[in-house]
Enzyme design. Structure first.
Site, PDB file in Angstrom:
ATOM      1  N   ASP A 206       2.612  -3.657   8.471  1.00  0.00           N
ATOM      2  CA  ASP A 206       3.645  -2.838   9.129  1.00  0.00           C
ATOM      3  C   ASP A 206       5.042  -3.247   8.669  1.00  0.00           C
ATOM      4  O   ASP A 206       5.913  -2.408   8.446  1.00  0.00           O
ATOM      5  CB  ASP A 206       3.510  -2.880  10.658  1.00  0.00           C
ATOM      6  N   ASP A 230      -3.720   2.724   0.221  1.00  0.00           N
ATOM      7  CA  ASP A 230      -3.647   4.182   0.183  1.00  0.00           C
ATOM      8  C   ASP A 230      -2.355   4.655   0.841  1.00  0.00           C
ATOM      9  O   ASP A 230      -1.574   5.428   0.282  1.00  0.00           O
ATOM     10  CB  ASP A 230      -4.880   4.746   0.917  1.00  0.00           C
ATOM     11  N   ASP A 234       1.351   6.025  -1.036  1.00  0.00           N
ATOM     12  CA  ASP A 234       1.935   7.357  -0.807  1.00  0.00           C
ATOM     13  C   ASP A 234       3.375   7.221  -0.308  1.00  0.00           C
ATOM     14  O   ASP A 234       4.270   7.955  -0.722  1.00  0.00           O
ATOM     15  CB  ASP A 234       1.118   8.153   0.227  1.00  0.00           C
TER      16      ASP A 234
HETATM   17 MG    MG Z   1      -4.054   8.914  -0.810  1.00  0.00          MG
END
Ligand code: MG
Ligand code: NAI
Length: 333
Positions: A206, A230, A234
């Site tokens: 975090d 992932d 992004d």
């Molecule tokens: Mg992704």
């Protein structure tokens, strides 16, 4: 010398459009290439009854490298599975590499250059899920193994060493996920002793999400587990121009599958609005993987010059179509 054999996986939505762009640009380079096309995705499922035919896995294994577009994964189709996650697991493509690098365009912040190394086969995407209590309780198992952690952490440290980086952030949440992240963290501390020239920096996931926005220039490399990687990748790609320019590589032992980070963007399909840059930068990564560094640098420069000149698609504020931008890059080669 024999030609390179490249497997093409166009997939669904804008996948075929961006893969076509990459092929056009590859054909303009002084390389001997042979292309082999294979099926993946929802279209493949409708035609063949499976989103990932065995023949596709075989084609990936038999060729020198694979260029993948994107697939559409309907969330509510019973029994359907994401062929991307499946492909990564079946071919043991354990390392997902996502470079985050400033681009010469107003949509990119300056001074950013780091690599996200994401574990690609286990973690929360292990595929072990079930419903209990008549569907009132849903469980997904998060699997972290010593072997899986060792190889991805080693990859992270090796790549940091190769590119002369001084620090590597190991990102986890071991304060809460004491067993799974605890093991990942423990293995990181062990592997780090073999790379004394690289400073391991621990960061909670975090905090990392926040620091990526606050001060992204502090990062040289991030190594982390599947879901965290992932999400963080992004997020990170928005620092340098967004999904339209974010490229990635899936690397296993002797297999490389290169793809844009984005999905099939169904609303853009057929409109000519898809930005080809992500797939072209994935092509640069593929050329580097093949050892064609000169062609890779040449293509990267052409892409960057194109971006700097403002010849871009609507997501970056321009008015070029996918094929017009592709032609612009080709001219710059
Ligand atoms: Mg992704
Ligand atoms: P998406 O990445 O397809 O689109 C997200 C947003 O970015 C949309 O606004 C889209 O228009 C834009 N965008 C994406 N690529 C672009 C490009 N090249 N140029 C300009 N704009 C671009 O993600 P979304 O909408 O969440 O998912 C759509 C489908 O793609 C879903 O079925 C999903 O499962 C699948 N997907 C597949 C992936 C893969 O094949 N590796 C990865 C992510 C999603």
């Amino acid at each position: 010398m024999r030609p390179y054999r490249i497997c093409l996986l166009p997939g669904d939505g804008i996948g075929p459009e961006v893969v076509e762009a990459a092929v056009e640009v590859l054909q303009a380079l002084p390389l001997s290439l042979e292309f082999l096309q294979a099926e993946i995705g929802f279209g493949a499922y409708q035609r063949l009854g499976t989103p990932l035919p065995e023949s596709t896995l075989e084609a990936i294994r038999q060729t020198d490298a694979t260029l993948f577009g994107a697939v559409t994964t309907p969330p509510n189709l019973p029994g359907y599975f994401s062929p991307v996650v499946q492909m990564r697991q079946r071919l043991d493509l354990y390392a997902n590499l996502r470079p985050i690098r400033s681009l010469p365009h107003p949509s990119s912040r300056p001074g950013i250059d780091f690599l996200i190394v994401r574990e690609n086969t286990e973690g929360l995407y292990s595929g072990i899920e079930r419903l209990e209590e008549n569907g009132q309780r849903a469980i997904t198992e998060r699997v972290i193994t010593r072997r899986g952690s060792e190889r991805i952490l080693r990859k992270g440290f090796e790549l940091a060493r190769q590119s002369g980086r001084k620090t590597l952030h190991v990102v986890h949440k071991a304060n809460v996920l004491r067993q799974t992240c605890g093991l990942f963290r423990q293995v990181a501390l062990e592997i780090a002793t073999q790379y004394p020239e690289i400073e391991l920096r621990e960061m909670l996931v975090d905090t990392c999400a926040m620091e990526l926005i606050r001060a992204p220039q502090q990062f040289e490399g991030i190594v982390t587990t599947n879901l965290f990687g992932d999400i963080l990748s992004d997020e990170a790609c928005m620092l340098v121009g967004g999904l339209g320019v974010a490229a990635s590589a899936n690397i296993g032992d002797g297999i490389g599958v290169f793809e844009p980070v984005h999905g099939s963007a169904p609303t853009l399909a057929g409109s000519g609005k898809a930005n080809p840059t992500a797939t072209l930068l994935a092509t640069v990564m593929m050329l580097e993987y093949l050892g064609e560094n000169e062609c890779a640098q040449h293509l990267r420069r052409a892409i960057e010059t194109c971006l700097a000149s403002g010849q871009v698609t609507p997501d970056l504020g321009g008015d070029l179509t996918t094929s017009q931008m592709t032609r612009a890059v080709k001219r710059l080669l």
